[in-house]
Each structure stands twice: as C-alpha cells, then as structure tokens.
Design a protein around this motif. Sequence first.
Motif, PDB file in Angstrom:
ATOM      1  N   SER A 175     -17.549 107.810  45.183  1.00 58.88           N
ATOM      2  CA  SER A 175     -18.284 105.878  44.410  1.00 58.88           C
ATOM      3  C   SER A 175     -19.475 105.922  45.205  1.00 58.88           C
ATOM      4  O   SER A 175     -18.749 105.630  46.733  1.00 58.88           O
ATOM      5  CB  SER A 175     -17.740 105.293  44.453  1.00 58.88           C
ATOM      6  N   TRP A 176     -20.994 106.465  45.374  1.00 60.64           N
ATOM      7  CA  TRP A 176     -21.940 105.932  46.457  1.00 60.64           C
ATOM      8  C   TRP A 176     -21.290 103.950  46.414  1.00 60.64           C
ATOM      9  O   TRP A 176     -21.883 103.925  47.824  1.00 60.64           O
ATOM     10  CB  TRP A 176     -22.930 106.220  45.418  1.00 60.64           C
ATOM     11  N   GLY A 181     -18.778 109.230  49.652  1.00 60.74           N
ATOM     12  CA  GLY A 181     -20.276 110.223  50.319  1.00 60.74           C
ATOM     13  C   GLY A 181     -19.902 110.515  51.598  1.00 60.74           C
ATOM     14  O   GLY A 181     -19.150 110.268  52.771  1.00 60.74           O
ATOM     15  N   VAL A 217     -19.778 112.556  44.000  1.00 60.45           N
ATOM     16  CA  VAL A 217     -20.551 111.755  45.515  1.00 60.45           C
ATOM     17  C   VAL A 217     -21.301 113.472  46.135  1.00 60.45           C
ATOM     18  O   VAL A 217     -20.606 114.672  45.353  1.00 60.45           O
ATOM     19  CB  VAL A 217     -20.101 111.840  47.134  1.00 60.45           C
ATOM     20  N   GLU A 218     -21.947 113.356  46.843  1.00 58.57           N
ATOM     21  CA  GLU A 218     -22.395 114.614  48.064  1.00 58.57           C
ATOM     22  C   GLU A 218     -21.249 115.256  48.515  1.00 58.57           C
ATOM     23  O   GLU A 218     -20.654 114.810  49.263  1.00 58.57           O
ATOM     24  CB  GLU A 218     -23.218 114.568  48.514  1.00 58.57           C
ATOM     25  N   TYR A 325     -29.592 108.477  52.110  1.00 61.60           N
ATOM     26  CA  TYR A 325     -29.805 107.744  50.645  1.00 61.60           C
ATOM     27  C   TYR A 325     -30.677 107.958  49.383  1.00 61.60           C
ATOM     28  O   TYR A 325     -30.602 108.404  49.028  1.00 61.60           O
ATOM     29  CB  TYR A 325     -27.889 107.207  50.096  1.00 61.60           C
ATOM     30  N   MET A 343     -26.239 100.201  48.555  1.00 60.00           N
ATOM     31  CA  MET A 343     -25.506 100.989  47.885  1.00 60.00           C
ATOM     32  C   MET A 343     -24.980 100.600  46.845  1.00 60.00           C
ATOM     33  O   MET A 343     -24.313 101.194  46.029  1.00 60.00           O
ATOM     34  CB  MET A 343     -24.798 101.496  49.151  1.00 60.00           C
ATOM     35  N   SER A 347     -25.773 105.181  41.704  1.00 55.74           N
ATOM     36  CA  SER A 347     -24.384 106.201  41.761  1.00 55.74           C
ATOM     37  C   SER A 347     -25.094 107.946  41.653  1.00 55.74           C
ATOM     38  O   SER A 347     -25.870 107.348  41.977  1.00 55.74           O
ATOM     39  CB  SER A 347     -23.837 106.522  39.723  1.00 55.74           C
ATOM     40  N   TRP A 348     -24.185 108.723  42.003  1.00 57.23           N
ATOM     41  CA  TRP A 348     -24.576 109.716  42.921  1.00 57.23           C
ATOM     42  C   TRP A 348     -25.726 110.624  41.415  1.00 57.23           C
ATOM     43  O   TRP A 348     -26.327 110.743  40.220  1.00 57.23           O
ATOM     44  CB  TRP A 348     -23.144 110.692  42.182  1.00 57.23           C
TER      45      TRP A 348
END
Length: 350
Positions: A175-176, A181, A217-218, A325, A343, A347-348
């Motif tokens: 979760s960002w 991430g 997330v990435e 980000y 942040m 969300s992604w």
Amino acid sequence: MEPLRAAIIGCGQIAGKHVAAMAELEGALTLAAVLDLNESRLLRFAEECRPIYPAVRAFRSVDELLEKSDAELVVIATSSDSHSELALKALRAGKHVLVEKPLALSMREAREAVAEAKARGLKLAVSFQARYMPQLKAMKAAVEHSRFGAIGHGVVKMRWNRSLSYFKESPWRESWAKGGGLFMNQCIHYVDLLQWLLGPVQSVYARAASFGQDIGVENTGVAVLTFQSGAIGFIEATTNAYPASLGTSIALFGEKGSAELEGALLDKVALWQFAEKDAVPVPQPEGISHTPLYRDLAKAIRSGAGSLVEAVDTLPALEIVFAIYRSIASGEVVKLPLNQFEMRGMSWME
C-alpha cells in the motif's frame, strides 16, 4: 557510565537486528522494554530477549510504556504508516528516538518530528545504517577530497526478490498510503546513499510498474536524478528478480576516478581506480549492521554531539522518494524542493 536504556516498539523481524546490535556493544546499551500489539509475538520476543536482558519488561500499550518504562531511547520498528505518530509521542514524553525508515509519509510530518526533537533538545535519528560501512565512508571521503574530479554520474542497481507471501503477510507492504512500495520500503537506503555521496537533487523523473504479482505497489522501477552539481543519477530497482535476490551495487564515475561497490551487502569492491594511486586506498569492506549506528547514537545522546543519521540530515532522501512517486503518478519531471506531499491517501497508479 550506566548503559543507555532502550525500548523497542514493534517486535517483528527487524527488531531482532536491533537487539543483536545492542548486545554487541557490551554494556553501552541495555534493553529495558518491548511492545507489540500482537500478544503472542510480544511475549515470544520478550522471552527471546531475556537470556541477554533478563530485566526487560513487556508492555501492551504505547502510553503505558512511555509512562512506566525508564527507557531513555525509544526504537520504532513498526509499520511505516505509524512511524511519525509514534516518534512524536515518544519525543513529547521526553525520549530520544530512533526510527526505522521512513521517518514519515509526508514532508509535513517529517519536519514536524524534526522540529519537535530540536525544541526539546532530544535526538531523533533514522536507521540508515549503510552510511556506517567503511567502504561507503571511503567513497564519501574520496568525494569530499575531490579524488573523483568532476563526477558525471552515479548508479544504483538493486536486483532483489520478494515473494508474493512477503507482501500478503504484512498488507501495509503493498500500500502506497501505508508506506509500502519498492522505492519507499526497499530502495530508500540506496537513494539515501546516492544523495549522501552526490549532494542535493534538483529534479527527478521516474517510471515504475508491477510485473507477475497481484500487489498494490510497484515491484520494478527506474529513476533519473539530476543533481545540483550537474551530475546525473540513475537508479534501477526491482523486487521481482528470478530466481532469488541477485545483489545490489552503487557506483560513481568521475574524470579522475571511478568506484563501485556490489554484493548483497555492498561488501565487495568491484572497481576502485583513481588517478592519484596512493591517495585513495582500497577499503576493507564490512557487512551492513546496526551496531555502529547504535555506538554512534549512544555516544551522541550521552555527549550531546551529532550522529551520522540525524533525522534532519536524512530528509533529502525522503523528499527524493516522494518526488519519485509524484513522477510515477504524473508521468512528469518533478522539481525539488517539494513543499507539500502526502503518501497517505495515494493508491497505486491512481
């Protein structure tokens, strides 16, 4: 001198590394208290600590620990989204604080914690323990003494593997909004090192995506940093390397010198070549550890001197990650400084 009394909030995997580091310092620190909201994990961790620290007390609430424990230093090793709130609580209770990265999920929160520590004359530090490795210190000294000449670029490669279960067992990691991430949770250490070596960053451009894992997330990304000096930084990172983590590297390239450290712990010298042959001896690498961080921080608390990981000195790394980000989300180059960035609520790829 009496050992510095410490308390650990959060009894997960990283907490064991903190206890091991304290134990290596042979009486400079003692573990006075531990806290975790998970009862079974708290009791298990307390029992694991008692062979070394028989007087350690287990607490079940932050308020109770801050009120009833005699700890002088509070170590925050919880999920990222709780770091700034707990740091402020501990500072307001008159405790010195060491926070696992990141310090906060917004620049506002980070600056508030730094200001609180300064106003109360307390130490606030962030666990960027890689700064203490002698090979990184040698690279930093070579920069400061202009042994590289004009530095054109610096490169970080982080090729790690984190399984899907790693994310699912601790949902905040995907979760960002809660500090998960690739860039915030793993790569921030190397962002910090690159900035520590090359100085202030002027702008950031980043791209990222998630491949092969259904996570929020990435797990793969790149970032290009333009430094105020004119140097260019390139960060390539993933937690999706097959079949397992393949290591990390950090390198600087200049007109009069080039150096690269690599390995799982940056503990191998892959390149160390300078025009001034005898001026920059090849360092003897050591693995990453919290022990020198605790040695430095305990000394700073007792003497009032500064430490290598003062929170105020780690704000640039946090700001760069936030800029990464923002760039990922917007697709644009982001200029620093960032006046406001949160942040929380993100969300992604929203």
